[in-house]
Design a protein around this motif. Structure first.
Motif, PDB file in Angstrom:
ATOM      1  N   GLY A 123       0.793  -1.221   0.000  1.00 16.70           N
ATOM      2  CA  GLY A 123       0.000   0.000   0.000  1.00 16.70           C
ATOM      3  C   GLY A 123       0.822   1.266   0.000  1.00 16.70           C
ATOM      4  N   GLU A 124       2.056   1.194  -0.484  1.00 23.29           N
ATOM      5  CA  GLU A 124       2.951   2.362  -0.485  1.00 23.29           C
ATOM      6  C   GLU A 124       3.137   2.924   0.926  1.00 23.29           C
ATOM      7  OE1 GLU A 124       1.353   5.137  -3.315  1.00 23.29           O
ATOM      8  OE2 GLU A 124       2.106   3.994  -5.030  1.00 23.29           O
ATOM      9  N   MET A 125       3.147   2.008   1.904  1.00 21.26           N
ATOM     10  CA  MET A 125       3.322   2.451   3.288  1.00 21.26           C
ATOM     11  C   MET A 125       4.627   3.226   3.460  1.00 21.26           C
ATOM     12  SD  MET A 125       3.924   0.181   6.709  1.00 21.26           S
ATOM     13  CE  MET A 125       2.738  -1.054   6.232  1.00 21.26           C
ATOM     14  N   LEU A 126       5.723   2.656   2.957  1.00 21.07           N
ATOM     15  CA  LEU A 126       7.022   3.309   3.063  1.00 21.07           C
ATOM     16  C   LEU A 126       7.602   3.494   1.663  1.00 21.07           C
ATOM     17  CD1 LEU A 126       8.647   1.237   5.964  1.00 21.07           C
ATOM     18  CD2 LEU A 126       7.409   3.407   6.153  1.00 21.07           C
ATOM     19  N   SER A 159      -1.958   4.662   6.210  1.00 19.68           N
ATOM     20  CA  SER A 159      -3.377   4.331   6.102  1.00 19.68           C
ATOM     21  C   SER A 159      -3.635   2.833   6.190  1.00 19.68           C
ATOM     22  CB  SER A 159      -3.955   4.893   4.796  1.00 19.68           C
ATOM     23  OG  SER A 159      -3.241   4.411   3.670  1.00 19.68           O
ATOM     24  N   SER A 160      -2.757   1.992   5.626  1.00 20.22           N
ATOM     25  CA  SER A 160      -2.969   0.545   5.712  1.00 20.22           C
ATOM     26  C   SER A 160      -2.814   0.054   7.147  1.00 20.22           C
ATOM     27  CB  SER A 160      -2.008  -0.197   4.783  1.00 20.22           C
ATOM     28  OG  SER A 160      -0.656   0.113   5.089  1.00 20.22           O
ATOM     29  N   VAL A 161      -1.864   0.639   7.882  1.00 22.40           N
ATOM     30  CA  VAL A 161      -1.694   0.281   9.291  1.00 22.40           C
ATOM     31  C   VAL A 161      -2.896   0.747  10.102  1.00 22.40           C
ATOM     32  CG1 VAL A 161      -0.252   0.600  11.334  1.00 22.40           C
ATOM     33  CG2 VAL A 161       0.811   0.359   9.085  1.00 22.40           C
ATOM     34  N   ALA A 177      10.841  -1.672   2.036  1.00 25.41           N
ATOM     35  CA  ALA A 177      10.050  -0.589   1.479  1.00 25.41           C
ATOM     36  C   ALA A 177      10.127  -0.698  -0.037  1.00 25.41           C
ATOM     37  CB  ALA A 177      10.600   0.748   1.968  1.00 25.41           C
ATOM     38  N   SER A 178       9.572   0.277  -0.727  1.00 31.76           N
ATOM     39  CA  SER A 178       9.722   0.329  -2.179  1.00 31.76           C
ATOM     40  C   SER A 178      10.017   1.762  -2.589  1.00 31.76           C
ATOM     41  CB  SER A 178       8.461  -0.177  -2.887  1.00 31.76           C
ATOM     42  OG  SER A 178       7.334   0.620  -2.558  1.00 31.76           O
ATOM     43  N   ASP A 179      10.627   1.912  -3.758  1.00 29.32           N
ATOM     44  CA  ASP A 179      10.852   3.255  -4.271  1.00 29.32           C
ATOM     45  C   ASP A 179       9.649   3.686  -5.101  1.00 29.32           C
ATOM     46  OD1 ASP A 179      11.070   2.041  -6.764  1.00 29.32           O
ATOM     47  OD2 ASP A 179      13.250   2.249  -6.873  1.00 29.32           O
ATOM     48  N   GLY A 182       8.364   1.210  -7.552  1.00 27.79           N
ATOM     49  CA  GLY A 182       7.942  -0.083  -7.064  1.00 27.79           C
ATOM     50  C   GLY A 182       9.050  -1.076  -6.816  1.00 27.79           C
ATOM     51  N   ASN A 183      10.321  -0.652  -6.925  1.00 28.15           N
ATOM     52  CA  ASN A 183      11.441  -1.543  -6.661  1.00 28.15           C
ATOM     53  C   ASN A 183      11.641  -1.702  -5.160  1.00 28.15           C
ATOM     54  OD1 ASN A 183      12.357  -1.736  -9.519  1.00 28.15           O
ATOM     55  ND2 ASN A 183      12.749   0.452  -9.233  1.00 28.15           N
ATOM     56  N   LEU A 184      11.862  -2.935  -4.703  1.00 29.07           N
ATOM     57  CA  LEU A 184      12.060  -3.182  -3.286  1.00 29.07           C
ATOM     58  C   LEU A 184      13.404  -2.646  -2.831  1.00 29.07           C
ATOM     59  CD1 LEU A 184      10.710  -6.827  -2.827  1.00 29.07           C
ATOM     60  CD2 LEU A 184       9.510  -4.659  -2.453  1.00 29.07           C
ATOM     61  N   LEU A 185      13.402  -2.082  -1.611  1.00 26.64           N
ATOM     62  CA  LEU A 185      14.619  -1.583  -0.987  1.00 26.64           C
ATOM     63  C   LEU A 185      14.607  -1.980   0.487  1.00 26.64           C
ATOM     64  CD1 LEU A 185      14.734   2.072  -2.426  1.00 26.64           C
ATOM     65  CD2 LEU A 185      16.210   0.174  -3.113  1.00 26.64           C
ATOM     66  N   ASN A 186      15.752  -2.382   0.990  1.00 24.26           N
ATOM     67  CA  ASN A 186      15.856  -2.656   2.413  1.00 24.26           C
ATOM     68  C   ASN A 186      15.952  -1.338   3.168  1.00 24.26           C
ATOM     69  OD1 ASN A 186      16.104  -4.216   4.751  1.00 24.26           O
ATOM     70  ND2 ASN A 186      18.332  -4.092   4.683  1.00 24.26           N
ATOM     71  N   VAL A 187      15.219  -1.222   4.260  1.00 20.21           N
ATOM     72  CA  VAL A 187      15.295  -0.036   5.115  1.00 20.21           C
ATOM     73  C   VAL A 187      15.469  -0.492   6.553  1.00 20.21           C
ATOM     74  CG1 VAL A 187      14.001   1.522   3.607  1.00 20.21           C
ATOM     75  CG2 VAL A 187      12.755   0.095   5.240  1.00 20.21           C
ATOM     76  N   ASP A 188      15.972   0.387   7.374  1.00 17.68           N
ATOM     77  CA  ASP A 188      16.254   0.063   8.762  1.00 17.68           C
ATOM     78  C   ASP A 188      14.942  -0.131   9.535  1.00 17.68           C
ATOM     79  OD1 ASP A 188      18.375   0.039  10.989  1.00 17.68           O
ATOM     80  OD2 ASP A 188      16.885   1.460  11.730  1.00 17.68           O
TER      81      ASP A 188
END
Length: 287
Positions: A123-126, A159-161, A177-179, A182-188
């Motif tokens: 849901g584009e949370m991050l 909003s999804s949370v 997360a995603s950029d 829509g590419n996946l990225l690791n975040v802390d």
């Protein structure tokens, strides 16, 4: 028993908050059993809580099983992080979403609480931006790593949370997360918890780990600091992964009233953290 009292007869630290959201992050190497007990208790009582998790230990074990090389990035400021090239990003995603999260969700369900697993990419949370180059100290030299698939969180859509909370369920959240494409990225994961706490206007952010708080001597639990602020990041008093936690906590503390770092492996870790058993994190510039 008065609703202001804890089970042991002392004043319940949770009553010091207004009844709003509590965001709790547990590290991948910490024992979650006591936390699951308490989060389930809160959920059954109608207190909204969000559980954020990492999964470094599970990711390392899976990498070894799959023969994926593990590397550590040692930043010039002394912090350490996992190098996340494409194969490692795939390992992290499998470990967090395929092992750690289902175990936490099922653990809450077994305790009578309904839980929903989410990732920062749902849901584009991050939304994050990829770090184009990362400095790493190797053999005394600073080198640039350009193939890392980690990112910096730029935007949070809670909003999804919030939708899960509105149903009375427990959101269980983790990277990736995603950029914007829509590419996946690791975040802390600590930063994920901090940013969600701010976006949800949470009452409290608790960062649970395998030590009792911020220690001036990492080998001596008796050196726990009762409170840390920005000045404690000067020099090397706060070292290693703990610097990530303190930085994330400091940013959140500008708007979140209660921010603490504490041990996961203790009875009622949330209440104990809010009661002063860990280290309070206070920026000093609250809005």
């Amino acid at each position: 028993m008065s609703e202001d009292m804890a089970q042991d007869g002392s004043r319940d630290p949770l009553r010091g908050a207004t009844g709003g959201v509590i965001v709790v992050k547990i590290g991948g190497g910490a024992d979650p059993e006591a936390l699951l007990d308490e989060v389930a208790e809160l959920a059954v009582a109608g207190r909204p809580a969000v559980l954020v998790h990492g999964g470094g230990v599970a990711a390392d074990e899976l990498a070894d099983q799959l023969g994926v090389e593990r590397e550590v990035i040692r930043s010039p400021d002394g912090t350490h992080s996992r190098r996340t090239d494409q194969p490692m990003l795939e390992v992290i995603t499998m470990a967090l979403l395929g092992q750690v999260k289902p175990e936490l969700v099922s653990g809450l369900r077994a305790r009578g609480a309904r839980a929903v697993g989410l990732s920062g990419a749902d849901g584009e949370m991050l939304t994050a931006t990829r770090k184009p180059a990362i400095r790493s100290v190797q053999d005394g030299r600073t080198v640039l790593i350009r193939d890392d698939r980690s990112g910096r969180i730029e935007r949070v859509d809670p909003s999804s949370v919030q939708a899960v909370l509105d149903r009375g369920d427990v959101p269980v959240v983790s990277p990736p997360a995603s950029d914007a494409e829509g590419n996946l990225l690791n975040v802390d994961a600590d930063e994920t918890a901090a940013r969600l706490a701010v976006a949800l206007q949470a009452d409290a952010l608790i960062l649970l780990t395998d030590v009792v708080g911020v220690l001036s001597d990492p080998a001596d639990p008796s050196t726990r600091l009762a409170e840390v602020g920005p000045e404690h990041l000067d020099g090397d008093l706060v070292r290693g992964r703990m610097r990530h936690k303190v930085r994330a906590g400091l940013r959140a503390s500008r708007t979140v009233e209660h921010v603490a770092i504490a041990a996961a492996k203790q009875d009622q870790p949330i209440r104990r953290a809010l009661g002063g058993a860990g280290t309070f994190v206070r920026d000093g510039g609250r809005a």
